[in-house]
Design a protein around this motif. Structure first.
Motif, PDB file in Angstrom:
ATOM      1  N   ASP A   1      34.241  35.375  37.070  1.00 38.80           N
ATOM      2  CA  ASP A   1      34.821  36.044  38.162  1.00 38.80           C
ATOM      3  C   ASP A   1      35.607  34.997  39.007  1.00 38.80           C
ATOM      4  OD1 ASP A   1      33.065  38.108  37.695  1.00 38.80           O
ATOM      5  OD2 ASP A   1      31.295  37.200  39.167  1.00 38.80           O
ATOM      6  N   ALA A   2      35.633  33.530  39.270  1.00 34.52           N
ATOM      7  CA  ALA A   2      36.318  32.877  39.737  1.00 34.52           C
ATOM      8  C   ALA A   2      38.022  33.151  39.391  1.00 34.52           C
ATOM      9  CB  ALA A   2      36.215  31.336  39.709  1.00 34.52           C
ATOM     10  N   ALA A   3      38.202  33.181  37.959  1.00 35.79           N
ATOM     11  CA  ALA A   3      39.493  33.601  37.401  1.00 35.79           C
ATOM     12  C   ALA A   3      40.046  34.864  37.835  1.00 35.79           C
ATOM     13  CB  ALA A   3      39.346  33.557  35.913  1.00 35.79           C
ATOM     14  N   ARG A   4      39.070  35.997  38.104  1.00 38.72           N
ATOM     15  CA  ARG A   4      39.392  37.385  38.220  1.00 38.72           C
ATOM     16  C   ARG A   4      39.745  37.338  39.821  1.00 38.72           C
ATOM     17  NH1 ARG A   4      34.439  40.798  36.662  1.00 38.72           N
ATOM     18  NH2 ARG A   4      35.732  42.664  36.881  1.00 38.72           N
ATOM     19  N   ALA A   5      39.260  36.615  40.482  1.00 43.06           N
ATOM     20  CA  ALA A   5      39.354  36.444  41.907  1.00 43.06           C
ATOM     21  C   ALA A   5      40.965  35.726  42.085  1.00 43.06           C
ATOM     22  CB  ALA A   5      38.539  35.520  42.618  1.00 43.06           C
ATOM     23  N   GLY A   6      40.971  34.787  41.349  1.00 43.97           N
ATOM     24  CA  GLY A   6      42.428  33.973  41.322  1.00 43.97           C
ATOM     25  C   GLY A   6      43.547  35.115  40.817  1.00 43.97           C
ATOM     26  N   LEU A   7      43.397  35.734  39.915  1.00 43.62           N
ATOM     27  CA  LEU A   7      44.210  36.760  39.226  1.00 43.62           C
ATOM     28  C   LEU A   7      44.615  37.949  40.413  1.00 43.62           C
ATOM     29  CD1 LEU A   7      45.932  37.921  37.302  1.00 43.62           C
ATOM     30  CD2 LEU A   7      43.966  39.011  36.208  1.00 43.62           C
ATOM     31  N   TYR A   8      43.442  38.339  41.143  1.00 38.34           N
ATOM     32  CA  TYR A   8      43.622  39.243  41.912  1.00 38.34           C
ATOM     33  C   TYR A   8      44.445  38.753  43.370  1.00 38.34           C
ATOM     34  CZ  TYR A   8      42.079  42.818  45.764  1.00 38.34           C
ATOM     35  OH  TYR A   8      42.000  43.819  46.610  1.00 38.34           O
ATOM     36  N   ASP A   9      44.139  37.507  43.747  1.00 39.50           N
ATOM     37  CA  ASP A   9      44.867  37.008  44.833  1.00 39.50           C
ATOM     38  C   ASP A   9      46.386  36.794  44.603  1.00 39.50           C
ATOM     39  OD1 ASP A   9      42.324  37.182  46.246  1.00 39.50           O
ATOM     40  OD2 ASP A   9      42.184  34.944  46.303  1.00 39.50           O
ATOM     41  N   ALA A  10      46.592  36.159  43.414  1.00 36.83           N
ATOM     42  CA  ALA A  10      47.816  35.914  42.936  1.00 36.83           C
ATOM     43  C   ALA A  10      49.051  37.375  42.788  1.00 36.83           C
ATOM     44  CB  ALA A  10      47.891  35.238  41.693  1.00 36.83           C
ATOM     45  N   LEU A  11      47.963  38.260  42.327  1.00 38.52           N
ATOM     46  CA  LEU A  11      49.137  39.462  41.840  1.00 38.52           C
ATOM     47  C   LEU A  11      49.353  40.359  43.163  1.00 38.52           C
ATOM     48  CD1 LEU A  11      50.439  41.249  40.000  1.00 38.52           C
ATOM     49  CD2 LEU A  11      48.481  42.514  39.357  1.00 38.52           C
ATOM     50  N   TYR A  12      48.195  40.264  44.080  1.00 37.50           N
ATOM     51  CA  TYR A  12      48.276  40.907  45.347  1.00 37.50           C
ATOM     52  C   TYR A  12      49.181  40.208  46.381  1.00 37.50           C
ATOM     53  CZ  TYR A  12      46.674  43.217  49.729  1.00 37.50           C
ATOM     54  OH  TYR A  12      47.083  43.949  51.002  1.00 37.50           O
ATOM     55  N   GLY A  13      49.347  38.959  46.302  1.00 39.58           N
ATOM     56  CA  GLY A  13      50.230  38.205  47.058  1.00 39.58           C
ATOM     57  C   GLY A  13      51.537  38.522  46.498  1.00 39.58           C
ATOM     58  N   VAL A  14      51.957  38.476  45.211  1.00 39.65           N
ATOM     59  CA  VAL A  14      52.963  38.617  44.764  1.00 39.65           C
ATOM     60  C   VAL A  14      53.837  39.951  45.002  1.00 39.65           C
ATOM     61  CG1 VAL A  14      52.798  39.362  42.484  1.00 39.65           C
ATOM     62  CG2 VAL A  14      54.674  37.482  43.106  1.00 39.65           C
ATOM     63  N   ILE A  15      53.064  40.978  44.946  1.00 41.34           N
ATOM     64  CA  ILE A  15      53.695  42.290  45.164  1.00 41.34           C
ATOM     65  C   ILE A  15      53.890  42.563  46.665  1.00 41.34           C
ATOM     66  CG2 ILE A  15      52.837  43.441  43.303  1.00 41.34           C
ATOM     67  CD1 ILE A  15      50.722  44.839  45.100  1.00 41.34           C
ATOM     68  N   ARG A  16      53.216  41.812  47.445  1.00 40.92           N
ATOM     69  CA  ARG A  16      53.442  42.016  48.877  1.00 40.92           C
ATOM     70  C   ARG A  16      54.930  41.012  49.338  1.00 40.92           C
ATOM     71  NH1 ARG A  16      48.563  39.954  52.389  1.00 40.92           N
ATOM     72  NH2 ARG A  16      47.836  39.003  50.365  1.00 40.92           N
ATOM     73  N   LEU A  17      54.982  40.013  48.704  1.00 41.87           N
ATOM     74  CA  LEU A  17      56.225  39.253  48.805  1.00 41.87           C
ATOM     75  C   LEU A  17      57.421  39.687  48.235  1.00 41.87           C
ATOM     76  CD1 LEU A  17      54.774  35.492  48.227  1.00 41.87           C
ATOM     77  CD2 LEU A  17      55.357  36.685  50.463  1.00 41.87           C
ATOM     78  N   PHE A  18      57.297  40.401  47.284  1.00 43.50           N
ATOM     79  CA  PHE A  18      58.201  41.145  46.226  1.00 43.50           C
ATOM     80  C   PHE A  18      58.503  42.629  46.827  1.00 43.50           C
ATOM     81  CE2 PHE A  18      59.260  39.496  41.880  1.00 43.50           C
ATOM     82  CZ  PHE A  18      60.604  39.214  42.064  1.00 43.50           C
ATOM     83  N   ALA A  19      57.553  43.163  47.500  1.00 45.04           N
ATOM     84  CA  ALA A  19      57.929  44.550  48.087  1.00 45.04           C
ATOM     85  C   ALA A  19      59.205  44.771  48.771  1.00 45.04           C
ATOM     86  CB  ALA A  19      56.820  44.969  48.994  1.00 45.04           C
ATOM     87  N   PRO A  20      59.867  43.825  49.621  1.00 45.50           N
ATOM     88  CA  PRO A  20      61.035  44.152  50.420  1.00 45.50           C
ATOM     89  C   PRO A  20      62.268  44.162  49.073  1.00 45.50           C
ATOM     90  CG  PRO A  20      60.008  42.349  51.463  1.00 45.50           C
ATOM     91  CD  PRO A  20      59.203  42.492  50.043  1.00 45.50           C
TER      92      PRO A  20
END
Length: 547
Positions: free
Chosen positions: A405-424
């Motif tokens: 679950d800790a790894a899944r949470a890390g993956l979730y946060d990293a991917l959600y973060g990167v698509i917000r930063l990459f969206a522009p």
């Protein structure tokens, strides 16, 4: 001196009060004062003069020389000066003021402000705002046929689109005449486009209730029109509002064709059609390519940048497909498991990436911001974190549930973060990923309105940064050995013995599991080498599993 061969002739004519002798007419032909050459075009007259000099025996010598001659940008033909009546806005008496106004604006990049200052300091003429064209915004004025007095349209008539629609038959105050002729000249393009801040601000539209005062926030434009669009807009904002038109000016460069020539529709030198680019590579790849230059600099059209943009989009999509297998049915808000060292590391890296990206975007350095996000996505997330936590993501059983679950949470946060930063940069693929994986839990209807990551969302963790750096250093050494041995990354290694500095050995407990998983090493052995400083690593011995 003749009237007029070049700018110097114009200056001498004015300085010495010379008699005006116009030899070239508005039709490009020589006037009657040209004598035998009257009625000829300029180039015809030049040949005629040479012929007559030769016939009379006065032509002593002919040779080819090179001269610097001003030419028209579209046709390449020589420019000839003609004495005509024009409309001007007086600016020469406001140089110091206009320089001061330019310093109130923030220029991005900063050195472009010097171009503005140099242009103002070098001005020799007031601003000519009239042109002799068929189409354009008319001047709202009429001239008395009797004495030439000017009648300006009242404000209620503005804008005057067609002079014929207005009744100008009153008596002239100077001579009493009632016949009026409208001005035939139209305004220069810059005379109207210099009011874009006011137009965007609904200037003069009385039914608009909410009009923000100048200055507006930002003007984007290219470097070649600092002397025109930027300068004239500042002039107009001061004349009308006693203020600068915007707070910031973002100066871009030009896309150039191979050979470093500016791409121009009139020259027809574009290497491809934008629609073809989108059809072949996708809209996101075109946006990625468009952000390949740094602010203010020209850059050559590159097919490779388009292909790289497409590769980034494919990589994002594939990373999302991999993540989906582990995130389906996962409730991020319900996770209570403590993050492990590499989970803390990826969030700390995300924090630093958010900081760099935000700072660069605030400075309008979109290309550099793109690079910040791309490095995090490609190196930290894909090459390292996903490899480091894959065993934990695939683990089964209650005893590994917290780690999973800790790894899944890390993956979730990293991917959600990167698509917000990459969206522009690549909004379409980020939108598809968002709707598929994150919309149900995050609620906004689009990645475009999802909140930009804040400084508080992830924290800088110095210990986690060093733990992760140690793990990456060990992984890099193992990967380099594989590459040198031409061994597939998927092939397991039975044992790897590495020498490392004390900085890595001090963090081995935090990094060991990640290195074993990502490096596909069954047995990892490390021993200290005092000669290796920082995070230095040296391969000592490796045993292949199939040896």
């Amino acid at each position: 001196c003749c009237t007029f061969g070049d700018k110097t002739d114009v200056e001498w004519y004015q300085k010495h009060g010379l008699e005006l002798r116009q030899a070239i007419g508005a039709d490009g032909r020589m006037t009657e004062i040209a004598g035998p050459e009257s009625g000829l075009y300029v180039n015809q007259a030049q040949r005629s003069i040479l012929e007559r000099l030769g016939e009379s025996g006065h032509l002593l010598k002919k040779e080819e020389i090179e001269n610097v001659v001003n030419v028209f940008s579209r046709t390449g033909r020589e420019i000839e000066f003609l004495p005509t009546r024009q409309w001007f806005i007086r600016v020469l008496d406001k140089k110091d003021l206009l320089i001061e106004l330019g310093e109130k604006v923030r220029w991005f990049p900063p050195h472009m402000g010097k171009r503005y200052r140099n242009w103002v300091q070098g001005l020799d003429w007031d601003w000519c705002i009239s042109r002799q064209r068929f189409f354009g915004v008319p001047f709202p004025v009429w001239f008395c046929d009797g004495c030439g007095s000017v009648f300006a349209a009242p404000e209620s008539w503005l804008p005057v689109i067609d002079h014929a629609k207005h009744d100008v038959s009153h008596a002239c105050e100077s001579c009493g005449g009632t016949a009026w002729t409208p001005e035939k000249d139209v305004m220069d393009t810059w005379a109207t486009s210099s009011e874009t801040p006011q137009i965007n601000n609904f200037w003069g539209e009385q039914d608009v209730e909410r009009r923000a005062p100048l200055p507006m926030t930002m003007r984007p434009q290219a470097h070649d029109i600092i002397r025109t669009w930027a300068f004239y807009t500042i002039v107009k904002a001061w004349i009308h509002h006693r203020d600068v038109p915007w707070k910031d000016v973002m100066i871009s460069g030009h896309v150039q064709a191979p050979g470093r020539k500016k791409i121009s529709k009139s020259k027809g030198n574009a290497p491809t059609d934008p629609r073809v680019m989108i059809e072949q590579h996708g809209a996101d790849a075109v946006r990625y390519w468009a952000l390949s230059a740094t602010l203010g600099n020209d850059y050559v059209y590159s097919e490779e940048d388009l292909k790289q943009g497409r590769r980034v989009c494919v990589k994002l999509w594939n990373a999302a497909r991999l993540a989906k297998r582990h995130l389906e049915g996962f409730d991020r808000k319900s996770v209570t498991a403590a993050p492990e060292p590499m989970d803390r590391w990826i969030r700390s890296r995300l924090h630093e990436t958010r900081r760099l990206t935000t700072n660069h975007l605030e400075e309008y350095e979109f290309g550099i911001a793109k690079g910040d996000v791309e490095r995090f996505f490609w190196n930290d997330l894909c090459d390292n974190y996903l490899e480091m936590v894959k065993n934990r993501l695939h683990a089964e059983g209650d005893e590994t549930a917290a780690s999973r679950d800790a790894a899944r949470a890390g993956l979730y946060d990293a991917l959600y973060g990167v698509i917000r930063l990459f969206a522009p940069v690549v909004p379409h693929v980020c939108e598809a990923i968002y709707r598929d994986l994150f919309e149900a839990q995050e609620c906004p209807v689009s990645i475009g309105v999802a909140p930009w990551p804040t400084e508080e969302e992830w924290r800088h963790d110095e210990k986690a940064e060093q733990d992760g750096e140690a793990a990456v250093a060990l992984l890099t050494a193992i990967r380099r050995w594989r590459s040198e041995q031409k061994l597939s990354p998927g092939k397991p290694l039975a044992r790897a013995r590495l020498a490392a500095g004390k900085d890595i050995l001090a963090r081995l407990d935090a990094a060991r599991d990640a290195v074993v998983a990502a490096g596909r090493v069954d047995q990892l052995e490390l021993e200290e080498d005092a000669s290796l400083e920082g995070f230095g690593v040296r391969i000592m011995e490796v045993e292949r599993a199939d040896a």
